[in-house]
Design a protein around this motif. Sequence first.
Motif, PDB file in Angstrom:
ATOM      1  N   PHE A  47      -2.281   3.608 -10.370  1.00 34.12           N
ATOM      2  CA  PHE A  47      -1.844   2.219 -10.284  1.00 34.12           C
ATOM      3  C   PHE A  47      -1.455   1.661 -11.643  1.00 34.12           C
ATOM      4  O   PHE A  47      -0.577   0.808 -11.731  1.00 34.12           O
ATOM      5  N   GLU A  48      -2.078   2.140 -12.714  1.00 30.92           N
ATOM      6  CA  GLU A  48      -1.669   1.711 -14.042  1.00 30.92           C
ATOM      7  C   GLU A  48      -0.247   2.196 -14.340  1.00 30.92           C
ATOM      8  O   GLU A  48       0.559   1.472 -14.897  1.00 30.92           O
ATOM      9  N   PRO A  60       5.850  -6.726 -12.154  1.00 29.85           N
ATOM     10  CA  PRO A  60       6.603  -7.921 -11.769  1.00 29.85           C
ATOM     11  C   PRO A  60       7.514  -8.432 -12.893  1.00 29.85           C
ATOM     12  O   PRO A  60       8.632  -8.868 -12.627  1.00 29.85           O
ATOM     13  N   ALA A  61       7.052  -8.339 -14.127  1.00 31.11           N
ATOM     14  CA  ALA A  61       7.890  -8.812 -15.247  1.00 31.11           C
ATOM     15  C   ALA A  61       9.149  -7.960 -15.392  1.00 31.11           C
ATOM     16  O   ALA A  61      10.255  -8.493 -15.581  1.00 31.11           O
ATOM     17  N   VAL A 103       5.820  -6.241  -3.167  1.00 33.61           N
ATOM     18  CA  VAL A 103       5.874  -5.463  -1.926  1.00 33.61           C
ATOM     19  C   VAL A 103       5.743  -3.973  -2.224  1.00 33.61           C
ATOM     20  O   VAL A 103       4.990  -3.257  -1.550  1.00 33.61           O
ATOM     21  N   LEU A 104       6.446  -3.487  -3.248  1.00 33.81           N
ATOM     22  CA  LEU A 104       6.363  -2.067  -3.593  1.00 33.81           C
ATOM     23  C   LEU A 104       4.957  -1.658  -4.001  1.00 33.81           C
ATOM     24  O   LEU A 104       4.471  -0.600  -3.609  1.00 33.81           O
ATOM     25  N   VAL A 105       4.285  -2.496  -4.774  1.00 37.90           N
ATOM     26  CA  VAL A 105       2.914  -2.184  -5.196  1.00 37.90           C
ATOM     27  C   VAL A 105       1.973  -2.170  -3.991  1.00 37.90           C
ATOM     28  O   VAL A 105       1.148  -1.268  -3.847  1.00 37.90           O
ATOM     29  N   MET A 106       2.103  -3.150  -3.104  1.00 33.84           N
ATOM     30  CA  MET A 106       1.224  -3.202  -1.928  1.00 33.84           C
ATOM     31  C   MET A 106       1.451  -2.016  -0.998  1.00 33.84           C
ATOM     32  O   MET A 106       0.495  -1.406  -0.514  1.00 33.84           O
ATOM     33  N   CYS A 123      -0.329   3.289   1.096  1.00 37.18           N
ATOM     34  CA  CYS A 123      -0.046   4.700   1.357  1.00 37.18           C
ATOM     35  C   CYS A 123      -0.979   5.602   0.564  1.00 37.18           C
ATOM     36  O   CYS A 123      -1.465   6.612   1.078  1.00 37.18           O
ATOM     37  N   PHE A 124      -1.235   5.254  -0.683  1.00 33.23           N
ATOM     38  CA  PHE A 124      -2.129   6.050  -1.525  1.00 33.23           C
ATOM     39  C   PHE A 124      -3.532   6.081  -0.934  1.00 33.23           C
ATOM     40  O   PHE A 124      -4.134   7.141  -0.800  1.00 33.23           O
TER      41      PHE A 124
END
Length: 101
Positions: free
Chosen positions: A27-28, A36-37, A67-70, A75-76
């Motif tokens: 996730f890092e 987001p930035a 949305v992509l991170v969520m 999925c992970f």
Amino acid sequence: MSFIHCPYCQSANIKQTESGHPHEQYFEQLRHFISPAQMALFGIKIAKKTGAPPLAGAVVGVVIAGVLVMVSQYCFERHYGNAMNFICQDCQQHFAWAKPN
């Protein structure tokens, strides 16, 4: 004898390793590439090229990043939450084997 085979060389000569995730910094790394930035800046660049307001591009970029991170986190967790990690003794490749639900 294990029923699990190496996905790289098809060898059955494998050894189970620690049960942690093979990509502990997943996730890092994701936040680094799809932050987001950064997505807001990308949205601003695209908005300027298309003639749309830059603020709208920034908002769209932030929403897409969220949305992509969520989705990737879901999925992970779904696919690797109960995975076992192995190393092939022949080709030295690491891989995970997810237990079916």
